[in-house]
Design an enzyme around this catalytic site. Structure first.
Site, mmCIF file in Angstrom:
data_model
loop_
_atom_site.group_PDB
_atom_site.id
_atom_site.type_symbol
_atom_site.label_atom_id
_atom_site.label_comp_id
_atom_site.label_asym_id
_atom_site.label_seq_id
_atom_site.Cartn_x
_atom_site.Cartn_y
_atom_site.Cartn_z
ATOM 1 N N ASP A 89 0.853 -1.190 0.000
ATOM 2 C CA ASP A 89 0.000 0.000 0.000
ATOM 3 C C ASP A 89 0.888 1.239 0.000
ATOM 4 O O ASP A 89 1.766 1.377 0.858
ATOM 5 C CB ASP A 89 -0.833 -0.021 1.298
ATOM 6 C CG ASP A 89 -2.200 0.582 1.119
ATOM 7 O OD1 ASP A 89 -2.480 1.134 0.038
ATOM 8 O OD2 ASP A 89 -2.994 0.489 2.076
ATOM 9 N N LYS A 119 -0.710 -0.621 -4.282
ATOM 10 C CA LYS A 119 -2.089 -0.113 -4.249
ATOM 11 C C LYS A 119 -2.049 1.382 -3.979
ATOM 12 O O LYS A 119 -1.217 1.839 -3.186
ATOM 13 C CB LYS A 119 -2.891 -0.809 -3.141
ATOM 14 C CG LYS A 119 -4.263 -0.160 -2.885
ATOM 15 C CD LYS A 119 -5.137 -0.976 -1.993
ATOM 16 C CE LYS A 119 -5.079 -0.658 -0.521
ATOM 17 N NZ LYS A 119 -5.405 0.750 -0.175
ATOM 18 N N GLU A 121 -4.866 4.929 -3.572
ATOM 19 C CA GLU A 121 -6.257 5.345 -3.389
ATOM 20 C C GLU A 121 -6.661 6.416 -4.408
ATOM 21 O O GLU A 121 -5.858 7.304 -4.722
ATOM 22 C CB GLU A 121 -6.461 5.898 -1.971
ATOM 23 C CG GLU A 121 -6.259 4.859 -0.885
ATOM 24 C CD GLU A 121 -6.557 5.399 0.510
ATOM 25 O OE1 GLU A 121 -7.023 6.544 0.646
ATOM 26 O OE2 GLU A 121 -6.319 4.643 1.480
ATOM 27 N N GLU A 188 -14.414 0.050 -1.149
ATOM 28 C CA GLU A 188 -14.612 0.071 0.315
ATOM 29 C C GLU A 188 -15.881 0.820 0.702
ATOM 30 O O GLU A 188 -16.109 1.962 0.283
ATOM 31 C CB GLU A 188 -13.382 0.722 0.986
ATOM 32 C CG GLU A 188 -13.506 0.762 2.503
ATOM 33 C CD GLU A 188 -12.191 1.028 3.229
ATOM 34 O OE1 GLU A 188 -11.124 1.112 2.585
ATOM 35 O OE2 GLU A 188 -12.245 1.127 4.476
HETATM 36 O O1 KIV Z 1 -4.832 -0.537 4.566
HETATM 37 C C1 KIV Z 1 -5.706 -1.400 4.483
HETATM 38 O O2 KIV Z 1 -5.783 -2.316 5.308
HETATM 39 C C2 KIV Z 1 -6.657 -1.290 3.385
HETATM 40 C C3 KIV Z 1 -7.937 -2.084 3.406
HETATM 41 C C4 KIV Z 1 -8.832 -1.691 2.308
HETATM 42 C C5 KIV Z 1 -7.794 -3.540 3.415
HETATM 43 O O3 KIV Z 1 -6.439 -0.528 2.498
#
Ligand code: KIV
Length: 270
Positions: A89, A119, A121, A188
């Site tokens: 992330d 990932k 956002e 989400e």
């Molecule tokens: O950081 C996280 O845990 C997420 C969730 C959507 C699983 O981004």
């Protein structure tokens, strides 16, 4: 050293091709031991989520977590995983300012922490960054709906897509991410009907978290699933066990036995 460049069984191509064939089962992990357990259970995608800001580091929200902290945890998870796709992330402000910044930071997750994808956002607004990453060989998992890195702008953790304008925006965001080359999208905190609509609108898998049963897959924060987090847990987070109680009980027993000299007994002595 881990098998750095041996491909894990679950690649982004395989995840993408799973749409319409089987449900994707995904979880978060932040450390080597938990990642090993999750991988051995056959979970297909492991996200080193920036939720580790709260669950592992005690921050109030995801905003303060740094690249160095995320890299440290991603490395630990990568060392524990053989089969699942490891997704890192990208922390707040590591990709928003420019596609160049996104490439530089995402590249570190791939080169230095052995993630298979990153990932980030955001929907339509994120198209230039997603395109730049994909064009440079870095697969991207999108994340729309409730996006916790934007809480200061959105005013908190709220269900998304509750009116038709918001629902339309979510579909546009999903299509934009698909067009930019994302291999899948986390959705989400939306009503189930919106989860179903977004899932129908795109040809890449949607992975729901609080977005109902019709998404192509589901993800949960492992600390929520295990009952291991003492902070707020959202309605969508099903607790499959109460690990906090089990841990507290074991720690309490150890304290009592040590104080009473019952531990260590003969079997734990040389
Ligand atoms: O950081 C996280 O845990 C997420 C969730 C959507 C699983 O981004």
């Amino acid at each position: 050293m881990p098998s750095t460049y041996i491909m894990n069984t679950w690649t982004t191509t395989k995840i993408k091709a799973s749409k319409g064939k089987h449900k994707l089962v995904c979880l978060t992990a932040y450390d080597y031991t938990t990642a090993q357990l999750i991988d051995a259970a056959g979970i297909q995608l492991i996200l080193v989520g920036d939720s580790l800001a709260m669950t592992m580091l005690g921050y109030e929200n995801t905003l303060p977590v740094t690249m160095e902290e995320m890299l440290h945890h991603t490395r630990a998870v990568s060392r524990g995983v053989k089969d699942a796709l490891v997704v890192a992330d990208m922390p707040f402000m590591s990709y928003q300012a420019s596609p160049e910044l996104a490439i530089e930071n995402a590249g570190r997750f791939i080169k230095d922490a052995f993630a298979g994808a990153v990932k980030l956002e955001g929907g339509t607004v994120r198209v230039p960054a997603v395109k730049a990453l994909v064009d440079n060989g870095i697969p991207v998992l999108g994340h729309i709906g409730l996006t916790p890195q934007s809480i200061n702008e959105t005013g908190g953790y709220k269900v998304q897509g509750k009116n038709s304008a918001e629902a339309g925006n979510l579909i546009d965001d999903a299509l934009a991410l698909e067009g930019a080359g994302a291999f899948a999208i986390i959705l989400e905190c939306t009503p189930p009907a919106i989860g179903a609509e977004v899932t129908k609108a795109v040809n890449i898998p949607t992975i729901g978290i609080g977005a109902g049963p019709d998404c192509d897959g589901q993800i949960l924060v492992t600390h929520d699933l295990l009952g291991l987090y003492s902070g707020h847990t959202p309605k969508f987070a099903k607790k499959y066990c109460d690990l906090s109680s089990i841990m507290s009980q074991a720690i309490g027993e150890y304290k009592i036995e040590t104080e009473s000299n019952a531990f260590p007994s003969e079997e734990h002595c040389y």
